[in-house]
Design an enzyme around this catalytic site. Structure first.
Site, PDB file in Angstrom:
ATOM      1  N   LYS A   1      30.422  47.730  -0.504  1.00 10.47           N
ATOM      2  CA  LYS A   1      29.941  48.104   0.734  1.00 10.47           C
ATOM      3  C   LYS A   1      31.017  48.750   1.579  1.00 10.47           C
ATOM      4  O   LYS A   1      31.053  49.884   1.950  1.00 10.47           O
ATOM      5  CB  LYS A   1      29.677  46.766   1.561  1.00 10.47           C
TER       6      LYS A   1
ATOM      7  N   CYS B   1      33.882  41.420  18.334  1.00 10.33           N
ATOM      8  CA  CYS B   1      32.661  40.984  17.570  1.00 10.33           C
ATOM      9  C   CYS B   1      32.815  39.472  17.131  1.00 10.33           C
ATOM     10  O   CYS B   1      33.767  38.863  17.774  1.00 10.33           O
ATOM     11  CB  CYS B   1      32.509  41.933  16.262  1.00 10.33           C
TER      12      CYS B   1
ATOM     13  N   ARG C   1      39.400  42.787  17.527  1.00 10.93           N
ATOM     14  CA  ARG C   1      39.225  43.915  16.669  1.00 10.93           C
ATOM     15  C   ARG C   1      39.304  45.202  17.262  1.00 10.93           C
ATOM     16  O   ARG C   1      38.533  46.067  17.424  1.00 10.93           O
ATOM     17  CB  ARG C   1      38.131  44.058  15.787  1.00 10.93           C
TER      18      ARG C   1
ATOM     19  N   ASP D   1      38.133  38.030   3.791  1.00 10.42           N
ATOM     20  CA  ASP D   1      36.801  38.085   3.276  1.00 10.42           C
ATOM     21  C   ASP D   1      36.034  37.187   2.411  1.00 10.42           C
ATOM     22  O   ASP D   1      34.976  37.170   1.991  1.00 10.42           O
ATOM     23  CB  ASP D   1      36.237  39.589   2.842  1.00 10.42           C
TER      24      ASP D   1
ATOM     25  N   ARG E   1      23.450  42.725   5.656  1.00 15.66           N
ATOM     26  CA  ARG E   1      24.361  43.696   5.854  1.00 15.66           C
ATOM     27  C   ARG E   1      25.384  44.182   4.809  1.00 15.66           C
ATOM     28  O   ARG E   1      25.761  45.129   4.439  1.00 15.66           O
ATOM     29  CB  ARG E   1      25.384  43.421   7.099  1.00 15.66           C
TER      30      ARG E   1
HETATM   31  N1  EPU Z   1      43.785  45.727  14.311  1.00 17.01           N
HETATM   32  C1  EPU Z   1      44.341  46.290  15.334  1.00 17.01           C
HETATM   33  N2  EPU Z   1      44.291  47.584  15.397  1.00 17.01           N
HETATM   34  C2  EPU Z   1      43.786  48.623  14.851  1.00 17.01           C
HETATM   35  C3  EPU Z   1      43.237  47.963  13.794  1.00 17.01           C
HETATM   36  C4  EPU Z   1      43.198  46.760  13.384  1.00 17.01           C
HETATM   37  O1  EPU Z   1      44.729  45.443  16.108  1.00 17.01           O
HETATM   38  O2  EPU Z   1      43.778  49.639  15.301  1.00 17.01           O
HETATM   39  C5  EPU Z   1      43.698  44.413  13.735  1.00 17.01           C
HETATM   40  C6  EPU Z   1      42.377  43.935  13.824  1.00 17.01           C
HETATM   41  O3  EPU Z   1      41.849  43.236  14.801  1.00 17.01           O
HETATM   42  C7  EPU Z   1      42.728  42.787  12.861  1.00 17.01           C
HETATM   43  C8  EPU Z   1      43.635  43.331  11.593  1.00 17.01           C
HETATM   44  O4  EPU Z   1      44.421  44.197  12.297  1.00 17.01           O
HETATM   45  O5  EPU Z   1      43.157  41.550  13.205  1.00 17.01           O
HETATM   46  C9  EPU Z   1      43.186  43.981  10.370  1.00 17.01           C
HETATM   47  O6  EPU Z   1      42.024  44.428  10.637  1.00 17.01           O
HETATM   48  P1  EPU Z   1      41.498  45.968   9.695  1.00 17.01           P
HETATM   49  O7  EPU Z   1      41.604  47.253  10.493  1.00 17.01           O
HETATM   50  O8  EPU Z   1      42.244  45.885   8.338  1.00 17.01           O
HETATM   51  O9  EPU Z   1      40.243  45.557   9.581  1.00 17.01           O
HETATM   52  P2  EPU Z   1      38.887  46.570   9.416  1.00 17.01           P
HETATM   53  O10 EPU Z   1      39.457  47.877   8.823  1.00 17.01           O
HETATM   54  O11 EPU Z   1      38.066  46.487  10.601  1.00 17.01           O
HETATM   55  C10 EPU Z   1      38.252  46.001   6.940  1.00 17.01           C
HETATM   56  C11 EPU Z   1      36.787  45.424   6.408  1.00 17.01           C
HETATM   57  C12 EPU Z   1      36.507  43.997   6.761  1.00 17.01           C
HETATM   58  C13 EPU Z   1      37.791  43.121   6.359  1.00 17.01           C
HETATM   59  C14 EPU Z   1      38.770  43.739   7.155  1.00 17.01           C
HETATM   60  C15 EPU Z   1      40.342  43.121   6.581  1.00 17.01           C
HETATM   61  C16 EPU Z   1      35.476  47.596   6.195  1.00 17.01           C
HETATM   62  C17 EPU Z   1      34.488  48.602   6.634  1.00 17.01           C
HETATM   63  N3  EPU Z   1      35.798  46.485   6.770  1.00 17.01           N
HETATM   64  O12 EPU Z   1      37.788  45.800   8.270  1.00 17.01           O
HETATM   65  O13 EPU Z   1      35.294  43.622   6.050  1.00 17.01           O
HETATM   66  O14 EPU Z   1      37.535  41.837   6.786  1.00 17.01           O
HETATM   67  O15 EPU Z   1      39.081  45.090   6.635  1.00 17.01           O
HETATM   68  O16 EPU Z   1      40.320  43.275   5.102  1.00 17.01           O
HETATM   69  O17 EPU Z   1      36.437  48.037   5.334  1.00 17.01           O
HETATM   70  C18 EPU Z   1      33.380  42.335   5.786  1.00 17.01           C
HETATM   71  O18 EPU Z   1      33.228  42.994   4.999  1.00 17.01           O
HETATM   72  O19 EPU Z   1      32.723  41.383   6.160  1.00 17.01           O
HETATM   73  C19 EPU Z   1      34.655  42.728   6.736  1.00 17.01           C
HETATM   74  C20 EPU Z   1      34.585  42.321   7.888  1.00 17.01           C
END
Ligand code: EPU
Length: 417
Positions: free
Chosen positions: A23, A117, A122, A305, A397
């Site tokens: 995904k 969320c 996030r 995850d 999802r």
């Molecule tokens: N964060 C910030 N600022 C930002 C971006 C992130 O503070 O601008 C923080 C987030 O709040 C979090 C941490 O940094 O505490 C890491 O977040 P990240 O941005 O890496 O997460 P994401 O890109 O939103 C993806 C996956 C998630 C997975 C996370 C961590 C996708 C579509 N989603 O999310 O997948 O948990 O990386 O590996 O790639 C899932 O599939 O169930 C899922 C939640």
């Protein structure tokens, strides 16, 4: 009433099961189709609610989508609209992945701010800071991020923390920027590498994907291509734990073992027997798992995850385990539900202390997010008696036909409307 899963637990799973595509690789790949006027053909695309949401989103932005048997062709001859509306972004945060491609190709984007969320606040500040470094003008207006740029210009971007979709957004934006962008502290997840592979096939010049320093030499135009999405390492991990927690003998196929190293090392510590082939893992469950400590971290560390699923296994371990969640501040929603099944888990901030019990009892439980739902299904497979997992739309999802796959392994699991 929303669908629920009814599970009669206690059956050791046996047989072989194939992993679907990731995904979290399919979503950025669809967003990347916005970067070119030519068709981007994606094969091995999983049929998931989140993928359908992303398809709807790119369609509203101008894409024509053709979908046949797991193959999907997306063509955005022209971006006809630059708005990612709140109703889509609020159901799926990954919608924010259209921000970078829209600004880079179209010169403007209006993307609803996702808000918090179930698993944490996030924010997307790192996406926005990075785009601003590339020369985009960013404003927040009425709950929307409004970004504008005539042509993005390369920059050196050091993110304050490791962010997966942040790295992906910036890589896509930089692919069409003028000059060579360097992203420091980049996420190293296999899904980031898969996106870099796709972008490279589209004509982008990217070095270092999979390392903390990614270099992107911008080009003025990208082309169409064909790309196969990588296997879902989290689905693979969930199925491996299903084999282990039921004391079964399961071969999980079509996976990439290197993407699962941290998980497999931890399962080994718990006494789970794993036989690793080139694209498969055979798992045989131990009588009772051993306790272990787990700390989540960005790839190649232990994935957040998989935290809920492995905690479910540790809940049955002989001894006391400790799980530390470092990525999301609210990712222990499954704990209260596991307690309803007899688990003994106490949480204090980012730490959960798990005192293993010898068995779970079936109970009605409620899913709160995608991976928590998977954890509850695993607990139900191992439990004595019947477990009803409600709100399985969370599961849908991100898992393709999970109950069908588990049924084929001998599980007694049924979906009820
Ligand atoms: N964060 C910030 N600022 C930002 C971006 C992130 O503070 O601008 C923080 C987030 O709040 C979090 C941490 O940094 O505490 C890491 O977040 P990240 O941005 O890496 O997460 P994401 O890109 O939103 C993806 C996956 C998630 C997975 C996370 C961590 C996708 C579509 N989603 O999310 O997948 O948990 O990386 O590996 O790639 C899932 O599939 O169930 C899922 C939640």
């Amino acid at each position: 009433m929303p669908a629920r899963l009814e599970i009669d637990g206690g059956v050791p799973l046996h047989g072989s099961v194939r992993v679907s595509a990731a995904k979290n690789a399919a979503l950025p790949a669809l967003a990347a189709s916005l970067l070119t006027a030519e068709p981007v053909r994606l094969t091995n695309v999983p049929d998931l609610v989140d993928v359908r949401t992303m398809v709807r989103l790119v369609e509203t932005l101008g894409a024509t989508i053709r979908r046949e048997h797991g193959e999907l062709a997306a063509q955005v001859a022209r971006v006809t609209n630059d708005v990612a509306p709140y109703d889509l972004v609020s159901t799926m945060r990954a919608s924010v992945l259209v921000l970078g491609p829209l600004v880079a190709r179209h010169g403007s984007a209006r993307v609803a701010l996702p808000g918090g969320c179930a698993i944490g606040v996030r924010p997307i500040d790192q996406h926005l800071k990075g785009l601003a470094r590339l020369g985009a003008e960013i404003a927040i207006e009425n709950g929307y991020v409004v970004a504008r740029a005539s042509r993005l210009k390369a920059a050196r971007i050091a993110t304050d923390l490791v962010t997966v979709t942040g790295t992906e957004n910036l890589m896509m934006a930089a692919a069409l920027a003028e000059g060579t962008t360097v992203i420091e502290n980049a996420a190293r997840e296999p899904e980031v590498v898969d996106l870099a592979t796709l972008l490279t096939a589209m004509g982008a010049r990217i070095r270092g994907a999979g390392t903390p320093r990614v270099e992107i030499e911008g080009v003025s135009e990208l082309a169409g291509t064909s790309h196969r999405i990588i296997p879902d390492r989290i689905e693979a991990g969930t199925l491996i734990v299903a084999g282990a927690i039921t004391g079964g003998d399961v071969t999980v196929t079509d996976l990439v073992p290197d993407h699962l190293s941290a998980l497999m090392a931890k399962l080994g510590e718990c006494g789970v027997a794993l036989e690793v082939g080139p694209t498969s893992v055979r798992v045989r469950g131990p009588g009772r798992p051993r306790a272990a400590d787990v700390t989540t971290s960005p790839f190649p560390g232990f994935p957040t995850d998989m935290q809920a699923q492995v905690m479910t296994l540790l809940g049955l371990a002989d001894g006391q385990s400790r799980v530390t969640e470092t990525i999301f501040e609210n990712r222990f929603m499954h704990v209260a539900e596991l307690a309803r099944m007899g688990a003994r888990i106490e949480t204090d901030g980012a730490i959960a202390v798990i005192r293993g019990v010898s068995c779970y009892q079936g109970a009605p439980v409620m899913a709160s997010d995608l991976r928590a739902s998977a954890a509850l299904v695993l607990a139900g497979l191992a439990a004595h008696g019947r477990t009803t997992v409600s709100r399985v739309y969370h599961l849908d999802r991100g898992y393709e036909r999970l109950e069908t796959k588990l049924t084929a392994l001998g599980a007694r699991i049924e979906r009820r409307a």
